[in-house]
Design an enzyme around this catalytic site. Structure first.
Site, PDB file in Angstrom:
ATOM      1  N   ASP A  30      -3.280 -28.848 -10.827  1.00  0.00           N
ATOM      2  CA  ASP A  30      -4.228 -27.748 -10.702  1.00  0.00           C
ATOM      3  C   ASP A  30      -5.610 -28.224 -11.151  1.00  0.00           C
ATOM      4  OD1 ASP A  30      -3.810 -24.373 -10.603  1.00  0.00           O
ATOM      5  OD2 ASP A  30      -5.695 -25.144 -11.418  1.00  0.00           O
ATOM      6  N   ASN A  88       1.939 -16.044  -8.410  1.00  0.00           N
ATOM      7  CA  ASN A  88       1.067 -14.871  -8.367  1.00  0.00           C
ATOM      8  C   ASN A  88       1.010 -14.369  -6.931  1.00  0.00           C
ATOM      9  OD1 ASN A  88       0.415 -15.129 -11.109  1.00  0.00           O
ATOM     10  ND2 ASN A  88      -1.206 -16.604 -10.655  1.00  0.00           N
ATOM     11  N   GLY A  94      -2.804 -11.412  -9.149  1.00  0.00           N
ATOM     12  CA  GLY A  94      -3.730 -12.474  -9.531  1.00  0.00           C
ATOM     13  C   GLY A  94      -3.758 -13.658  -8.588  1.00  0.00           C
ATOM     14  N   GLN A  95      -3.333 -13.423  -7.334  1.00  0.00           N
ATOM     15  CA  GLN A  95      -3.337 -14.525  -6.364  1.00  0.00           C
ATOM     16  C   GLN A  95      -4.748 -14.745  -5.820  1.00  0.00           C
ATOM     17  OE1 GLN A  95      -0.755 -13.943  -2.950  1.00  0.00           O
ATOM     18  NE2 GLN A  95      -1.016 -16.065  -2.253  1.00  0.00           N
ATOM     19  N   SER A  96      -5.286 -15.944  -6.053  1.00  0.00           N
ATOM     20  CA  SER A  96      -6.640 -16.218  -5.560  1.00  0.00           C
ATOM     21  C   SER A  96      -6.642 -17.102  -4.316  1.00  0.00           C
ATOM     22  CB  SER A  96      -7.490 -16.866  -6.658  1.00  0.00           C
ATOM     23  OG  SER A  96      -6.935 -18.090  -7.065  1.00  0.00           O
ATOM     24  N   HIS A 101       2.099 -20.630  -3.423  1.00  0.00           N
ATOM     25  CA  HIS A 101       2.156 -21.735  -4.373  1.00  0.00           C
ATOM     26  C   HIS A 101       2.916 -21.306  -5.616  1.00  0.00           C
ATOM     27  CE1 HIS A 101      -1.630 -19.503  -4.853  1.00  0.00           C
ATOM     28  NE2 HIS A 101      -1.523 -19.711  -6.162  1.00  0.00           N
ATOM     29  N   HIS A 103       3.144 -22.164  -9.490  1.00  0.00           N
ATOM     30  CA  HIS A 103       2.583 -22.870 -10.635  1.00  0.00           C
ATOM     31  C   HIS A 103       3.752 -23.367 -11.475  1.00  0.00           C
ATOM     32  CE1 HIS A 103      -1.600 -21.044 -10.466  1.00  0.00           C
ATOM     33  NE2 HIS A 103      -0.946 -20.123  -9.788  1.00  0.00           N
TER      34      HIS A 103
HETATM   35  P1  5GP Z   1      -3.635 -18.383  -7.994  1.00  0.00           P
HETATM   36  O1  5GP Z   1      -4.804 -17.847  -8.788  1.00  0.00           O
HETATM   37  O2  5GP Z   1      -3.799 -18.080  -6.522  1.00  0.00           O
HETATM   38  O3  5GP Z   1      -2.289 -18.010  -8.518  1.00  0.00           O
HETATM   39  O4  5GP Z   1      -3.694 -19.949  -8.173  1.00  0.00           O
HETATM   40  C1  5GP Z   1      -4.574 -20.758  -7.490  1.00  0.00           C
HETATM   41  C2  5GP Z   1      -4.740 -22.004  -8.291  1.00  0.00           C
HETATM   42  O5  5GP Z   1      -5.310 -22.989  -7.471  1.00  0.00           O
HETATM   43  C3  5GP Z   1      -5.677 -21.849  -9.508  1.00  0.00           C
HETATM   44  O6  5GP Z   1      -4.957 -22.164 -10.684  1.00  0.00           O
HETATM   45  C4  5GP Z   1      -6.805 -22.836  -9.219  1.00  0.00           C
HETATM   46  O7  5GP Z   1      -7.242 -23.497 -10.378  1.00  0.00           O
HETATM   47  C5  5GP Z   1      -6.186 -23.775  -8.219  1.00  0.00           C
HETATM   48  N1  5GP Z   1      -7.104 -24.338  -7.265  1.00  0.00           N
HETATM   49  C6  5GP Z   1      -8.018 -23.672  -6.508  1.00  0.00           C
HETATM   50  N2  5GP Z   1      -8.680 -24.512  -5.700  1.00  0.00           N
HETATM   51  C7  5GP Z   1      -8.171 -25.740  -5.946  1.00  0.00           C
HETATM   52  C8  5GP Z   1      -8.448 -27.039  -5.411  1.00  0.00           C
HETATM   53  O8  5GP Z   1      -9.301 -27.240  -4.543  1.00  0.00           O
HETATM   54  N3  5GP Z   1      -7.730 -28.077  -5.911  1.00  0.00           N
HETATM   55  C9  5GP Z   1      -6.767 -27.900  -6.858  1.00  0.00           C
HETATM   56  N4  5GP Z   1      -6.118 -28.981  -7.275  1.00  0.00           N
HETATM   57  N5  5GP Z   1      -6.462 -26.697  -7.374  1.00  0.00           N
HETATM   58  C10 5GP Z   1      -7.169 -25.637  -6.929  1.00  0.00           C
END
Ligand code: 5GP
Ligand code: ZN
Length: 115
Positions: A30, A88, A94-96, A101, A103
């Site tokens: 991450d 998420n 909290g899915q961005s 994916h 974690h």
């Molecule tokens: P979410 O918030 O959707 O559960 O998790 C997305 C994750 O992707 C976040 O922890 C964020 O730090 C990671 N992330 C977002 N963009 C990138 C990227 O370009 N490269 C990597 N390695 N991680 C990313």
């Protein structure tokens, strides 16, 4: 899928620190680690979230959770003490990034409830 950052990581169009790859999935560190070990395990195929999975994805999800995650947890040194797997989902989840994916977090004591 165009404009999906994780699809671009799968295609190696943007760099990542890969820790695992096979025909069906990849795992990479991450960008903003929330624990000493923080990797994301993703299907190579674009699936938006857990909600978008279909019957055809059973083997894929089983592969990730049965084969890859435990193997990675061992490889990354967190299997013995324990780790957390989080998917998420959606806005309040909290899915961005809208590419499924998991974690894999470890290397410290996790808190409950999560924030
Ligand atoms: P979410 O918030 O959707 O559960 O998790 C997305 C994750 O992707 C976040 O922890 C964020 O730090 C990671 N992330 C977002 N963009 C990138 C990227 O370009 N490269 C990597 N390695 N991680 C990313
Ligand atoms: Zn994608």
């Amino acid at each position: 899928m165009a404009d999906c950052i994780f699809c671009k990581i799968v295609q190696k169009e943007i760099p990542s620190q890969l820790v695992y790859e096979d025909e069906q999935c990849v795992a990479f560190k991450d960008l903003e680690p929330q624990a000493p070990v923080h990797v994301l395990v993703i299907p190579k195929k674009h699936v938006e979230s857990l909600l978008a999975l279909t019957d055809a994805d059973r083997d894929l999800v089983a592969h990730i959770l049965v084969d890859v995650v435990p193997q990675l947890a061992k490889k990354l040194g967190v299997a013995e003490k324990g780790f957390r797997v989080v998917a998420n989902t959606g806005e309040e989840g909290g899915q961005s990034v809208k590419h499924l994916h998991f974690h894999l977090l470890g290397g410290r004591s996790m808190q409950w409830p999560p924030g």
